[in-house]
Scaffold this active site. Structure first.
Site, short mmCIF file in Angstrom:
data_model
loop_
_atom_site.label_atom_id
_atom_site.label_comp_id
_atom_site.label_asym_id
_atom_site.label_seq_id
_atom_site.Cartn_x
_atom_site.Cartn_y
_atom_site.Cartn_z
N CYS A 254 1.25 -1.47 -0.18
CA CYS A 254 -0.14 -0.06 0.44
C CYS A 254 0.99 1.08 0.03
CB CYS A 254 -1.17 -0.10 1.08
SG CYS A 254 -1.65 -1.80 1.80
N LEU A 255 1.75 1.27 0.66
CA LEU A 255 2.74 2.04 1.22
C LEU A 255 3.78 2.67 -0.25
CD1 LEU A 255 4.49 1.80 3.97
CD2 LEU A 255 2.62 2.95 3.63
N GLU A 379 5.57 8.20 4.22
CA GLU A 379 5.26 7.40 3.51
C GLU A 379 7.48 6.67 2.93
OE1 GLU A 379 2.85 6.08 2.20
OE2 GLU A 379 1.47 7.78 2.64
C1 LIG Z 1 1.85 14.49 8.71
C2 LIG Z 1 2.44 12.69 8.97
C3 LIG Z 1 0.63 12.55 8.51
C4 LIG Z 1 1.38 11.16 8.51
N1 LIG Z 1 0.32 10.13 7.71
C5 LIG Z 1 0.29 8.70 8.25
C6 LIG Z 1 -0.30 7.78 7.97
O1 LIG Z 1 -1.50 8.23 7.57
N2 LIG Z 1 -0.05 6.42 8.46
C7 LIG Z 1 0.90 5.62 8.89
O2 LIG Z 1 0.51 4.68 9.30
N3 LIG Z 1 1.59 6.58 9.64
C8 LIG Z 1 1.45 7.90 9.03
N4 LIG Z 1 2.63 9.33 9.48
C9 LIG Z 1 3.53 8.56 10.10
C10 LIG Z 1 5.20 8.49 8.76
O3 LIG Z 1 4.58 7.39 8.05
C11 LIG Z 1 6.17 8.43 9.91
O4 LIG Z 1 6.33 9.35 10.67
C12 LIG Z 1 7.24 7.71 9.16
O5 LIG Z 1 7.60 6.00 8.72
C13 LIG Z 1 9.31 8.21 10.05
O6 LIG Z 1 8.59 7.47 10.91
P1 LIG Z 1 9.11 8.53 12.62
O7 LIG Z 1 8.28 9.84 12.56
O8 LIG Z 1 8.71 7.20 13.63
O9 LIG Z 1 10.80 8.62 11.96
P2 LIG Z 1 11.72 7.57 12.42
O10 LIG Z 1 11.69 6.54 12.17
O11 LIG Z 1 12.16 7.62 14.44
O12 LIG Z 1 12.78 8.07 12.29
C14 LIG Z 1 13.32 9.65 13.03
C15 LIG Z 1 14.95 9.92 11.41
O13 LIG Z 1 15.42 8.86 12.03
C16 LIG Z 1 16.35 8.17 10.80
N5 LIG Z 1 16.13 6.64 10.40
C17 LIG Z 1 15.42 5.71 11.13
N6 LIG Z 1 16.04 4.43 10.55
C18 LIG Z 1 17.23 4.64 10.14
C19 LIG Z 1 18.23 4.23 9.52
N7 LIG Z 1 18.11 2.46 9.57
N8 LIG Z 1 19.00 4.29 9.10
C20 LIG Z 1 19.30 5.38 8.35
N9 LIG Z 1 17.90 6.49 9.50
C21 LIG Z 1 17.47 5.95 9.84
C22 LIG Z 1 14.56 8.31 9.33
O14 LIG Z 1 15.39 8.46 8.36
C23 LIG Z 1 14.33 9.95 10.32
O15 LIG Z 1 15.33 10.88 9.68
C24 LIG Z 1 2.70 10.45 8.78
C25 LIG Z 1 3.48 11.53 9.45
C26 LIG Z 1 3.47 12.87 9.51
C27 LIG Z 1 4.42 13.78 9.26
#
Ligand SMILES: Cc1cc2nc3c(=O)[nH]c(=O)nc-3n(C[C@H](O)[C@H](O)[C@H](O)COP(=O)(O)OP(=O)(O)OC[C@H]3O[C@@H](n4cnc5c(N)ncnc54)[C@H](O)[C@@H]3O)c2cc1C
Length: 400
Positions: A254-255, A379
């Site tokens: 889906c993503l 995403e």
């Molecule tokens: C406005 C908004 C709407 C959203 N809508 C949805 C939705 O409808 N459904 C849903 O399920 N989610 C939704 N999301 C969530 C979004 O998909 C997540 O925020 C995203 O996947 C990142 O996860 P996190 O914020 O927990 O960041 P984290 O995963 O904690 O990452 C934080 C930082 O660490 C980095 N990082 C993490 N792992 C690694 C690695 N292995 N190597 C290098 N860098 C790394 C990331 O790139 C990022 O820079 C939404 C987010 C926002 C802001």
């Protein structure tokens, strides 16, 4: 002489927002889809969106969703169940126009069509499809997609939400975070760990134990509903589970659909910002001349327009490949990574051309720029897409 005249005439017809004429690569039908969506946005969204953004709320969002449904924009790339069955390129062009209005509007449509509806269309039982898809296509029901959790973002395999079988039912406990459309949804597609791996569940939001508090204080995507999903012993029948799919393959499929829409959509935010910068530069005078006459301003405008054209070519190439059934998900990562990054840069540079006015909501530029900070993260973050492409290039995973 006649050749020179022709050349001059051609030069005068150049579109500064489409320097290389990508428009001509589109069919008449594709251009018609684009015009229709552009007209809808001009009527339903553009006059109001700055105000919605400022107040952090969309007035009468349910009526807006119904209007989008009447326009055939919800699940427009899906077949049957009242969906329009349009091509991937049509869908991409629609996303671009929606996001030229606001990334929040495109997010609403993406989550409804590419995440919630696509999940049900692809993985749901015949009963799930019959119950939800026609209403969702019409805009009479809103869907959301719950994958991310407070402690599980880029690494969804670490999710803590659990579904356990209890007699003929499933009981789901957990929390989802940052869920678009959550508080206005009628149905939530919820991904949860089970003894049989990660599974997807179709959860009516009226289920006892389900709540979706709004997330406030956002500085980005303010004209979009973003929510937490709280699942506190939510009991659903056995039939609520997607019958076949197990593991991350379900949510990732889906993503991939939603990321495809984003790689087009982000160009809309960029185009709107560049358009604003170009207009501003031609009317704003400093040192007795329009600022568009300064070389440094021209360099910014030229670089931005070239990047916009490159992004559009990339989107169209990926879109045609998707329509031909030969698209690799890594190519979607290439498109999302490049186009969101470029779009953000275009918005930031446009902001500088508008000077102090660039920070005002009177112009769309900083709204787009702030929105794209979310688009860069959701995403799949830009870092994760870099690693996906890096893995494809080297054969080595740098994820963990
Ligand atoms: C406005 C908004 C709407 C959203 N809508 C949805 C939705 O409808 N459904 C849903 O399920 N989610 C939704 N999301 C969530 C979004 O998909 C997540 O925020 C995203 O996947 C990142 O996860 P996190 O914020 O927990 O960041 P984290 O995963 O904690 O990452 C934080 C930082 O660490 C980095 N990082 C993490 N792992 C690694 C690695 N292995 N190597 C290098 N860098 C790394 C990331 O790139 C990022 O820079 C939404 C987010 C926002 C802001």
């Amino acid at each position: 002489m006649s050749t020179a005249t022709t050349k001059t005439a051609r030069r005068q017809t150049l579109d500064p927002l489409d320097l290389v004429g990508i428009d001509q690569l589109l069919s008449g039908d594709e251009r018609a889809v684009r015009s229709t969506v552009r007209a809808m946005c001009a009527e339903l969204v553009d006059p109001f969106v700055a105000d919605w953004y400022e107040r952090g709320t969309i007035d009468d969002v349910r009526e807006l969703v119904r209007s989008l449904g009447r326009g055939g924009l919800l699940g427009m790339h899906l077949e049957g169940y009242g969906c329009a069955g349009m091509s991937a390129v049509d869908y991409g062009l629609a996303c671009l126009e929606l996001e030229a209005s606001d990334s929040g509007l495109r997010s609403l449509v993406s989550v409804q069509g590419s995440l919630a509806m696509f999940a049900i269309h692809q993985w749901g039982s015949p009963e799930h499809k019959d119950e939800w898809l026609p209403r969702m296509a019409a805009g009479d029901a809103v869907g959301c997609f719950g994958l991310t959790e407070p402690d599980s973002g880029s690494d969804p395999a670490s999710m803590r939400t659990r579904a356990r079988q209890d007699g003929d039912d499933w009981v789901i406990d957990g929390r989802k975070m940052w869920i678009t459309n959550g508080s206005i949804a009628d149905v939530a597609v919820v991904w949860a760990g089970t003894d049989d791996g990660i599974r997807g569940f179709v959860v009516p939001t009226t289920s006892p134990g389900f709540s979706a508090p709004l997330i406030k204080h956002k500085m980005s995507l303010r004209a979009s509903v973003t929510s937490e999903l709280v699942l506190d012993g939510v009991r659903v029948p056995a039939s609520a589970a997607f019958p076949e799919v197990r593991g991350l393959r379900g949510p990732l499929s889906c993503l991939n659909e939603a990321r495809y829409g984003i790689l087009w959509g982000s160009l809309g935010a960029a185009r709107s910002s560049l358009h604003a910068a170009l207009e501003y530069a031609s009317t704003r005078e400093q040192f007795g001349r329009p600022i568009s006459s300064f070389q440094l301003t021209q360099q910014k405008l030229v670089d931005m327009s070239i990047e916009l054209s490159k992004g559009a070519l990339l989107a169209l190439t990926i879109g045609r490949a998707k329509d031909d059934g030969r698209l690799d998900p890594v190519q979607v990562s290439v498109g999302k990574l490049n186009n969101v990054r470029s779009a953000l840069e275009i918005c930031r540079t446009s902001r500088t051309i508008l000077g102090a006015n660039g920070i005002s909501l009177e112009y769309p530029v900083m709204r787009h720029m702030n929105n794209l900070e979310s688009v860069l993260t959701y995403e799949g973050t830009s870092e994760m897409h870099t690693l996906i492409v890096g893995q494809a290039m080297t054969g080595r995973s740098a994820f963990a």
